[in-house]
Design an enzyme around this catalytic site. Structure first.
Site, PDB file in Angstrom:
ATOM      1  N   ASN A 115     -10.175   1.642  -0.381  1.00 11.58           N
ATOM      2  CA  ASN A 115      -9.514   0.536  -1.076  1.00 11.58           C
ATOM      3  C   ASN A 115      -9.441  -0.661  -0.119  1.00 11.58           C
ATOM      4  OD1 ASN A 115      -7.369  -1.244  -1.780  1.00 11.58           O
ATOM      5  ND2 ASN A 115      -6.631   0.253  -3.250  1.00 11.58           N
ATOM      6  N   ASP A 145      -8.196  -3.742  -0.747  1.00 13.18           N
ATOM      7  CA  ASP A 145      -7.226  -4.778  -1.146  1.00 13.18           C
ATOM      8  C   ASP A 145      -6.660  -5.553   0.037  1.00 13.18           C
ATOM      9  OD1 ASP A 145      -7.445  -3.798  -3.699  1.00 13.18           O
ATOM     10  OD2 ASP A 145      -5.461  -2.847  -3.736  1.00 13.18           O
ATOM     11  N   HIS A 146      -6.351  -4.828   1.114  1.00 15.35           N
ATOM     12  CA  HIS A 146      -5.611  -5.503   2.183  1.00 15.35           C
ATOM     13  C   HIS A 146      -6.500  -6.340   3.094  1.00 15.35           C
ATOM     14  CE1 HIS A 146      -2.051  -4.063   0.501  1.00 15.35           C
ATOM     15  NE2 HIS A 146      -2.392  -2.809   0.649  1.00 15.35           N
ATOM     16  N   ARG A 186      -4.018 -17.157   4.316  1.00 13.73           N
ATOM     17  CA  ARG A 186      -4.464 -18.521   4.612  1.00 13.73           C
ATOM     18  C   ARG A 186      -5.200 -19.174   3.445  1.00 13.73           C
ATOM     19  NH1 ARG A 186      -4.845 -20.084  10.043  1.00 13.73           N
ATOM     20  NH2 ARG A 186      -2.924 -19.364  10.980  1.00 13.73           N
ATOM     21  N   HIS A 190      -7.826  -3.276  -6.454  1.00 13.71           N
ATOM     22  CA  HIS A 190      -6.776  -3.403  -7.471  1.00 13.71           C
ATOM     23  C   HIS A 190      -6.599  -4.881  -7.798  1.00 13.71           C
ATOM     24  CE1 HIS A 190      -2.287  -2.329  -8.532  1.00 13.71           C
ATOM     25  NE2 HIS A 190      -2.904  -2.961  -9.508  1.00 13.71           N
ATOM     26  N   ARG A 199      -4.374  -7.109  -9.256  1.00 18.13           N
ATOM     27  CA  ARG A 199      -2.992  -7.138  -9.755  1.00 18.13           C
ATOM     28  C   ARG A 199      -2.795  -8.343 -10.655  1.00 18.13           C
ATOM     29  NH1 ARG A 199       0.571  -3.603  -6.555  1.00 18.13           N
ATOM     30  NH2 ARG A 199       2.212  -4.455  -7.855  1.00 18.13           N
ATOM     31  N   ARG A 206      -2.047 -11.125  -6.055  1.00 20.97           N
ATOM     32  CA  ARG A 206      -1.520 -11.354  -4.703  1.00 20.97           C
ATOM     33  C   ARG A 206      -2.554 -11.090  -3.610  1.00 20.97           C
ATOM     34  NH1 ARG A 206       2.672  -6.343  -4.138  1.00 20.97           N
ATOM     35  NH2 ARG A 206       3.467  -7.248  -6.033  1.00 20.97           N
ATOM     36  N   HIS A 207      -3.550 -10.255  -3.900  1.00 20.13           N
ATOM     37  CA  HIS A 207      -4.589 -10.058  -2.878  1.00 20.13           C
ATOM     38  C   HIS A 207      -5.983 -10.244  -3.500  1.00 20.13           C
ATOM     39  CE1 HIS A 207      -4.017  -6.002  -4.433  1.00 20.13           C
ATOM     40  NE2 HIS A 207      -3.011  -5.703  -3.631  1.00 20.13           N
ATOM     41  N   GLU A 254      -8.884  -0.611 -10.020  1.00 15.41           N
ATOM     42  CA  GLU A 254      -7.506  -0.247 -10.374  1.00 15.41           C
ATOM     43  C   GLU A 254      -6.901  -1.405 -11.136  1.00 15.41           C
ATOM     44  OE1 GLU A 254      -5.314   0.495  -6.848  1.00 15.41           O
ATOM     45  OE2 GLU A 254      -6.449   2.272  -6.326  1.00 15.41           O
ATOM     46  N   THR A 296       4.110  -2.125  -3.336  1.00 18.38           N
ATOM     47  CA  THR A 296       2.889  -1.381  -3.631  1.00 18.38           C
ATOM     48  C   THR A 296       3.159  -0.534  -4.874  1.00 18.38           C
ATOM     49  OG1 THR A 296       1.247   0.148  -2.728  1.00 18.38           O
ATOM     50  CG2 THR A 296       3.530   0.508  -2.042  1.00 18.38           C
ATOM     51  N   THR A 297       2.151   0.193  -5.327  1.00 20.73           N
ATOM     52  CA  THR A 297       2.318   0.984  -6.549  1.00 20.73           C
ATOM     53  C   THR A 297       3.260   2.152  -6.243  1.00 20.73           C
ATOM     54  OG1 THR A 297       0.032   0.409  -6.951  1.00 20.73           O
ATOM     55  CG2 THR A 297       1.016   1.994  -8.454  1.00 20.73           C
ATOM     56  N   GLU A 307      -5.568  10.719 -10.998  1.00 19.20           N
ATOM     57  CA  GLU A 307      -5.386  10.517  -9.561  1.00 19.20           C
ATOM     58  C   GLU A 307      -3.938  10.850  -9.256  1.00 19.20           C
ATOM     59  OE1 GLU A 307      -6.604   6.783  -7.808  1.00 19.20           O
ATOM     60  OE2 GLU A 307      -5.382   7.178  -6.024  1.00 19.20           O
ATOM     61  N   HIS A 358      -2.752   7.390  -2.032  1.00 17.36           N
ATOM     62  CA  HIS A 358      -1.581   6.567  -1.706  1.00 17.36           C
ATOM     63  C   HIS A 358      -0.887   7.099  -0.459  1.00 17.36           C
ATOM     64  CE1 HIS A 358       1.653   3.709  -2.047  1.00 17.36           C
ATOM     65  NE2 HIS A 358       0.921   3.112  -2.979  1.00 17.36           N
ATOM     66  N   GLY A 359      -0.844   6.237   0.549  1.00 16.96           N
ATOM     67  CA  GLY A 359      -0.124   6.563   1.775  1.00 16.96           C
ATOM     68  C   GLY A 359      -0.825   7.568   2.670  1.00 16.96           C
ATOM     69  N   GLY A 409      -6.591   3.209   1.451  1.00 15.31           N
ATOM     70  CA  GLY A 409      -6.746   1.797   1.774  1.00 15.31           C
ATOM     71  C   GLY A 409      -5.990   1.345   2.996  1.00 15.31           C
ATOM     72  N   HIS A 410      -4.669   1.277   2.873  1.00 15.43           N
ATOM     73  CA  HIS A 410      -3.870   0.598   3.890  1.00 15.43           C
ATOM     74  C   HIS A 410      -4.111   1.127   5.295  1.00 15.43           C
ATOM     75  CE1 HIS A 410      -0.182  -0.431   6.136  1.00 15.43           C
ATOM     76  NE2 HIS A 410      -0.338  -1.578   5.500  1.00 15.43           N
TER      77      HIS A 410
HETATM   78  N1  PXP Z   1      -4.644   4.869  -5.297  1.00 16.94           N
HETATM   79  C1  PXP Z   1      -3.967   3.990  -6.067  1.00 16.94           C
HETATM   80  C2  PXP Z   1      -3.953   4.206  -7.536  1.00 16.94           C
HETATM   81  C3  PXP Z   1      -3.325   2.874  -5.508  1.00 16.94           C
HETATM   82  O1  PXP Z   1      -2.662   2.015  -6.301  1.00 16.94           O
HETATM   83  C4  PXP Z   1      -3.403   2.685  -4.116  1.00 16.94           C
HETATM   84  C5  PXP Z   1      -2.768   1.482  -3.491  1.00 16.94           C
HETATM   85  O2  PXP Z   1      -3.346   0.323  -4.009  1.00 16.94           O
HETATM   86  C6  PXP Z   1      -4.137   3.603  -3.364  1.00 16.94           C
HETATM   87  C7  PXP Z   1      -4.723   4.711  -3.963  1.00 16.94           C
HETATM   88  C8  PXP Z   1      -4.311   3.455  -1.882  1.00 16.94           C
HETATM   89  O3  PXP Z   1      -3.098   3.592  -1.221  1.00 16.94           O
HETATM   90  P1  PXP Z   1      -3.009   3.227   0.314  1.00 16.94           P
HETATM   91  O4  PXP Z   1      -3.334   1.771   0.442  1.00 16.94           O
HETATM   92  O5  PXP Z   1      -1.596   3.555   0.673  1.00 16.94           O
HETATM   93  O6  PXP Z   1      -4.003   4.080   1.027  1.00 16.94           O
END
Ligand code: PXP
Length: 243
Positions: free
Chosen positions: A11, A13-14, A22, A47, A49, A53-54, A74, A104-105, A155, A192-193, A214-215
């Site tokens: 992912n 996104d970040h 910026r 994602h 959103r 935001r990103h 997403e 976050t979600t 998921e 996630h996480g 992702g993060h």
């Molecule tokens: N899966 C879903 C559905 C999410 O919404 C996210 C966060 O955008 C992730 C996975 C990835 O989570 P993380 O960025 O904490 O790894």
């Protein structure tokens, strides 16, 4: 028996979060996606959103056209997003809940609230040839209702596990939901996480065929790539003075 290969979807996104700090053009999520693919990612997740935001609309278009693997989009179950998915036809859509004020979600999709609307959204996506996954909490009723809604995949939200990695009951809930999903014929994903420290127990669940991370990957990339970025700048400065 050796476990089936497991897909890693990154992912990005970040990467866009840093760019949006910026409102400039770097770092570019598409370039990041291509680098992830070069490093072995099986797919790219982004994602879009509702508050943008990103990731921006243009990013999704460029990712859909430019990556070499597959795009997992997403998005919330909203008409605007369904229209966009039908237009761009990503390989997969993962429907996620969205609250504008959240960082976050934070929880899985509420699959109880309006099952007809959910089933209609899933049907629209599937009619467009898009694989549809639902991001849910590892809860038996949510798994059951995801199947009833016509999704091809679930998921499992691993956020609670990420906060309580040593609580066996939290892990068992993921294992049970994965088994239940597979028995219903659903593909099982998770995310996630997740980090390199906590991914092991989830990666070991045999039914989990795809992880979305992702993060922690973007965070780690900032660290392991920082030395090279500073060196490049130092070289550019030295070259300027040499002239
Ligand atoms: N899966 C879903 C559905 C999410 O919404 C996210 C966060 O955008 C992730 C996975 C990835 O989570 P993380 O960025 O904490 O790894």
């Amino acid at each position: 028996m050796p476990a089936a290969p497991q897909r890693l979807f990154v992912n990005i996104d970040h990467v866009a979060t840093i760019r949006q700090a910026r409102r400039t053009t770097e770092p570019d999520p598409l370039e990041a996606a291509l680098r992830c693919e070069d490093a072995g990612a099986d797919g790219i997740t982004a994602h879009l959103r509702e508050d943008r935001r990103h990731i921006q609309d243009d990013d999704i278009q460029r990712l859909a056209a430019g990556i070499h693997t597959v795009l997992n989009l997403e998005m919330a179950l909203a008409d605007e997003m369904l229209d966009l998915a039908e237009r761009l036809r990503p390989h997969q859509v993962t429907l996620v809940p969205e609250r504008r004020e959240e960082v976050t979600t934070e929880g899985g999709l509420d699959v109880r609230r309006d099952p007809d609307r959910l089933a209609a959204g899933v049907a629209r996506l599937r009619a467009a040839g898009i694989r549809c996954s639902l991001f849910i909490d590892p809860d038996p009723e949510a798994v059951e209702r995801s199947n009833a809604a016509g999704a091809e995949a679930i998921e499992l939200h691993t956020g609670r596990y990420a906060h309580h990695p040593d609580d066996p009951e939290v892990l068992r809930a993921l294992q049970r939901a994965a088994t239940q999903g597979a028995e219903l014929g659903l593909a099982v994903h998770a995310g996630h996480g997740l980090t390199v420290r906590n991914v092991g127990a989830v990666a070991r669940i045999p039914e989990v065929e795809e992880l979305n991370i992702g993060h922690s990957i973007v965070s780690r990339a900032v660290m392991v790539g920082m030395a090279e970025a500073v060196r490049e700048m130092r070289v550019a400065m030295l070259r300027a003075r040499d002239r």
